[in-house]
Scaffold this motif. Structure first.
Motif, PDB file in Angstrom:
ATOM      1  N   HIS A  73       0.843  -0.917  -0.421  1.00  0.00           N
ATOM      2  CA  HIS A  73      -0.385   0.458  -0.096  1.00  0.00           C
ATOM      3  C   HIS A  73       0.681   1.514   0.522  1.00  0.00           C
ATOM      4  CE1 HIS A  73      -4.253  -1.270   1.441  1.00  0.00           C
ATOM      5  NE2 HIS A  73      -4.250  -2.102   0.593  1.00  0.00           N
TER       6      HIS A  73
ATOM      7  N   ARG B  91      -9.371   3.544   0.885  1.00  0.00           N
ATOM      8  CA  ARG B  91      -8.072   4.425   1.205  1.00  0.00           C
ATOM      9  C   ARG B  91      -8.287   5.489   0.372  1.00  0.00           C
ATOM     10  NH1 ARG B  91      -2.610   2.027   3.108  1.00  0.00           N
ATOM     11  NH2 ARG B  91      -1.444   4.127   3.171  1.00  0.00           N
ATOM     12  N   PHE B  92      -7.685   5.213  -0.722  1.00  0.00           N
ATOM     13  CA  PHE B  92      -7.802   6.571  -1.945  1.00  0.00           C
ATOM     14  C   PHE B  92      -8.849   7.873  -2.087  1.00  0.00           C
ATOM     15  CE2 PHE B  92      -5.002   4.157  -5.339  1.00  0.00           C
ATOM     16  CZ  PHE B  92      -4.020   4.160  -4.480  1.00  0.00           C
TER      17      PHE B  92
ATOM     18  N   THR C 126       0.524   4.411  -2.867  1.00  0.00           N
ATOM     19  CA  THR C 126       0.122   5.512  -2.269  1.00  0.00           C
ATOM     20  C   THR C 126       1.237   6.386  -2.804  1.00  0.00           C
ATOM     21  OG1 THR C 126      -1.248   4.482  -0.495  1.00  0.00           O
ATOM     22  CG2 THR C 126      -0.369   7.068   0.126  1.00  0.00           C
TER      23      THR C 126
END
Length: 84
Positions: A26, A56-57, A30
């Protein structure tokens, strides 16, 4: 220990995290996401469905972005992430 960046081992615009330890995946994706400029995109390649990554985004992006599924398993998932 190699100092190569993750993107250096894949074609330009591809972040293939299948060979990375889970704890680093991740963060690698990210990092690439956070660096997107308008008009840029990259392909994520992973060995599991990246639903948690999309969540998450959603929680961190301060600009519009897009997610397009290209391949959905069973051995690899490919997703195009872009910033219009």
């Amino acid at each position: 220990m190699s100092s190569r960046r993750i993107e250096d081992s894949a074609p330009a615009g591809v972040v293939d995290v299948r060979s990375l330890p889970c704890i680093l995946r991740h963060a690698a994706i990210t990092h690439r996401f956070d660096g997107l400029r308008p008009g840029e995109s990259f392909m994520v390649v992973t060995d599991h469905e990246p639903a948690a990554l999309r969540t998450r985004f959603d929680g961190r992006a301060e600009w519009p972005w897009a997610w397009v599924d290209h391949v959905g398993g069973p051995d690899a998932w490919r997703v195009r992430v872009s910033r219009p």
